[in-house]
Write a protein that holds these residues in place. Structure first.
Motif, mmCIF file in Angstrom:
data_model
loop_
_atom_site.group_PDB
_atom_site.id
_atom_site.type_symbol
_atom_site.label_atom_id
_atom_site.label_comp_id
_atom_site.label_asym_id
_atom_site.label_seq_id
_atom_site.Cartn_x
_atom_site.Cartn_y
_atom_site.Cartn_z
ATOM 1 N N ALA A 185 0.864 -1.414 -0.121
ATOM 2 C CA ALA A 185 -0.045 -0.013 0.012
ATOM 3 C C ALA A 185 0.918 1.291 -0.245
ATOM 4 O O ALA A 185 1.871 1.396 0.611
ATOM 5 N N PRO A 186 0.442 2.188 -0.636
ATOM 6 C CA PRO A 186 1.183 3.553 -0.824
ATOM 7 C C PRO A 186 0.802 4.274 0.505
ATOM 8 O O PRO A 186 -0.386 4.192 1.298
ATOM 9 N N TRP A 187 1.482 5.128 0.979
ATOM 10 C CA TRP A 187 1.428 6.321 2.019
ATOM 11 C C TRP A 187 0.186 7.196 1.705
ATOM 12 O O TRP A 187 -0.385 7.614 2.790
ATOM 13 N N SER A 188 -0.386 7.365 0.402
ATOM 14 C CA SER A 188 -1.430 8.108 0.069
ATOM 15 C C SER A 188 -2.799 7.424 0.514
ATOM 16 O O SER A 188 -3.834 8.301 0.771
ATOM 17 N N VAL A 189 -2.938 6.133 1.098
ATOM 18 C CA VAL A 189 -3.806 5.470 1.517
ATOM 19 C C VAL A 189 -4.456 5.943 2.692
ATOM 20 O O VAL A 189 -5.697 6.203 3.047
ATOM 21 N N PHE A 190 -3.534 6.601 3.663
ATOM 22 C CA PHE A 190 -4.222 7.349 4.768
ATOM 23 C C PHE A 190 -4.850 8.590 4.533
ATOM 24 O O PHE A 190 -5.435 8.887 5.723
ATOM 25 N N ALA A 191 -4.790 9.196 3.371
ATOM 26 C CA ALA A 191 -5.500 10.301 3.086
ATOM 27 C C ALA A 191 -7.175 10.196 2.829
ATOM 28 O O ALA A 191 -7.752 10.803 2.683
ATOM 29 N N LYS A 192 -6.966 8.673 2.555
ATOM 30 C CA LYS A 192 -8.704 8.540 1.971
ATOM 31 C C LYS A 192 -9.227 7.407 2.844
ATOM 32 O O LYS A 192 -10.432 7.107 2.742
ATOM 33 N N ILE A 207 8.022 9.960 13.388
ATOM 34 C CA ILE A 207 8.619 9.106 11.854
ATOM 35 C C ILE A 207 7.480 9.217 10.971
ATOM 36 O O ILE A 207 7.598 9.357 9.669
ATOM 37 N N ILE A 208 6.118 8.867 11.407
ATOM 38 C CA ILE A 208 5.004 8.856 10.428
ATOM 39 C C ILE A 208 4.805 10.118 10.028
ATOM 40 O O ILE A 208 4.677 10.299 8.540
ATOM 41 N N ASP A 209 4.748 11.194 10.767
ATOM 42 C CA ASP A 209 4.741 12.508 10.056
ATOM 43 C C ASP A 209 5.668 12.872 9.137
ATOM 44 O O ASP A 209 5.028 13.574 8.159
ATOM 45 N N ALA A 210 6.862 12.584 9.323
ATOM 46 C CA ALA A 210 7.945 12.908 8.273
ATOM 47 C C ALA A 210 7.611 12.316 7.234
ATOM 48 O O ALA A 210 7.982 12.882 6.018
ATOM 49 N N ALA A 211 7.443 10.749 7.309
ATOM 50 C CA ALA A 211 7.027 10.108 6.014
ATOM 51 C C ALA A 211 5.834 10.668 5.131
ATOM 52 O O ALA A 211 6.016 10.877 3.858
ATOM 53 N N ARG A 214 7.069 14.085 3.512
ATOM 54 C CA ARG A 214 7.878 13.895 2.529
ATOM 55 C C ARG A 214 6.901 13.597 1.217
ATOM 56 O O ARG A 214 7.458 13.989 0.090
ATOM 57 N N ARG A 215 5.973 12.649 1.360
ATOM 58 C CA ARG A 215 5.209 12.493 0.160
ATOM 59 C C ARG A 215 4.157 13.421 -0.128
ATOM 60 O O ARG A 215 3.370 13.143 -1.183
#
Length: 309
Positions: A185-192, A207-211, A214-215
């Motif tokens: 899964a891409p990190w963009s999944v958390f916006a949906k 760590i999650i906030d920084a990732a 960055r994306r």
């Protein structure tokens, strides 16, 4: 009256008494017979009494010698025992070590590592302390813990970090969630999807906030959990999804959950040993750190059954 006898004098006396011969005692002690005779004579002078009745063929203990012999043997035995303990301490084979670990490491990795260490240094005892990342650093700095095992801290002149292994992040969701069928899964999944975020006081959130930053993924958390166990329970109840490092999964009831690798980017947190700069470590502590550094080269932290599915 205090009598000052040296260990060398006691050893010389005991060896002559045991062998019944100055010649045999000198050979056993690797000294010349005249030197041994002088040592025994000086011992008698200090005590102001004869210890041996001797002629050209016989050596016998006097009453004073009989009285001294068990005392000398006890002192020599206690010295050898104490010196042996000191040698084991200096070799790192004996002592006590206090280790502080973040909860996920303390459950998922450290007990297994210590079990392996016990085979190498069985006489070293341990005290384990558990603390979140920031309080753990305080324990190390104050000297309440010999060292800590935690996420890599910010650069600090008062601390030293030694890397052990990387702990990858995964997406955590319910097994009946369509996301569970993804291979990655891409990190963009958390916006949906409703995102359950960790507390800002823990080691996971930065760590999650920084990732996400960055994306360029803008995520407004739907919930915030105070502990990993609570976060897992919230996901299990269908309140949302979250991202967690794999070691943290050992703190969660995973019966209704599954995890999906996160990519673009793949992300991990660095786990290692933190010590206080400028503080001398005990030999046992140094030996344990050396063994711990070598362990990950042979085995990574164990995966749970759910991670392998």
């Amino acid at each position: 009256m205090r009598t000052n006898l040296t260990l060398q004098q006691l050893e010389a006396f005991e060896k002559v008494a045991s062998t019944g011969s100055f010649r045999a005692a000198a050979q056993a002690l690797f000294v010349s017979q005249p030197a041994l005779s002088r040592t025994v004579r000086m011992t008698e002078e200090v005590l102001a009494t004869r210890l041996f009745d001797r002629d050209t063929r016989h050596v016998e203990l006097t009453p004073a010698g009989h009285e001294l012999l068990p005392i000398a043997r006890r002192i020599l035995m206690e010295f050898d025992g104490a010196f042996s303990e000191l040698s084991q301490f200096l070799d790192g084979r004996k002592g006590h070590v206090t280790i502080a670990a973040i909860p996920s490491v303390g459950v998922a990795w450290l007990p297994r590592a210590i079990a392996a260490l016990r085979k190498k240094i069985p006489d070293v005892s341990f005290t384990l302390a558990e603390a979140p990342a920031e309080p753990l650093l305080d324990l190390v700095e104050r000297g309440d813990a010999d060292f800590g095992i935690t996420v890599e801290p910010p650069r600090d002149a008062s601390l030293r970090y030694t890397h052990l292994f990387d702990d990858p992040f995964v997406l955590l969701c319910r097994r009946d969630d369509p996301l569970a069928r993804l291979k990655a899964a891409p990190w963009s999944v958390f916006a949906k999807h409703p995102f359950i975020a960790s507390s800002s006081q823990g080691s996971i959130r930065p760590i999650i906030d920084a990732a996400l930053l960055r994306r360029g993924v803008n995520v407004a958390p739907a919930f915030q959990y105070p502990s990993v166990a609570v976060g897992g329970a919230m996901v299990s109840e269908g309140l949302g999804i979250t991202a967690m490092p794999t070691l943290a999964l050992h703190l969660i009831a995973l019966d209704r959950l599954t995890m999906v690798p996160l990519q673009r980017p793949s992300l991990h947190r660095r786990i290692g040993i933190v010590t206080r700069a400028g503080r001398s470590l005990s030999p046992a502590c140094s030996a344990m750190i050396q063994h711990l550094v070598q362990l990950p080269k042979r085995s990574r932290p164990p995966l749970s059954r759910h991670e392998q599915q």
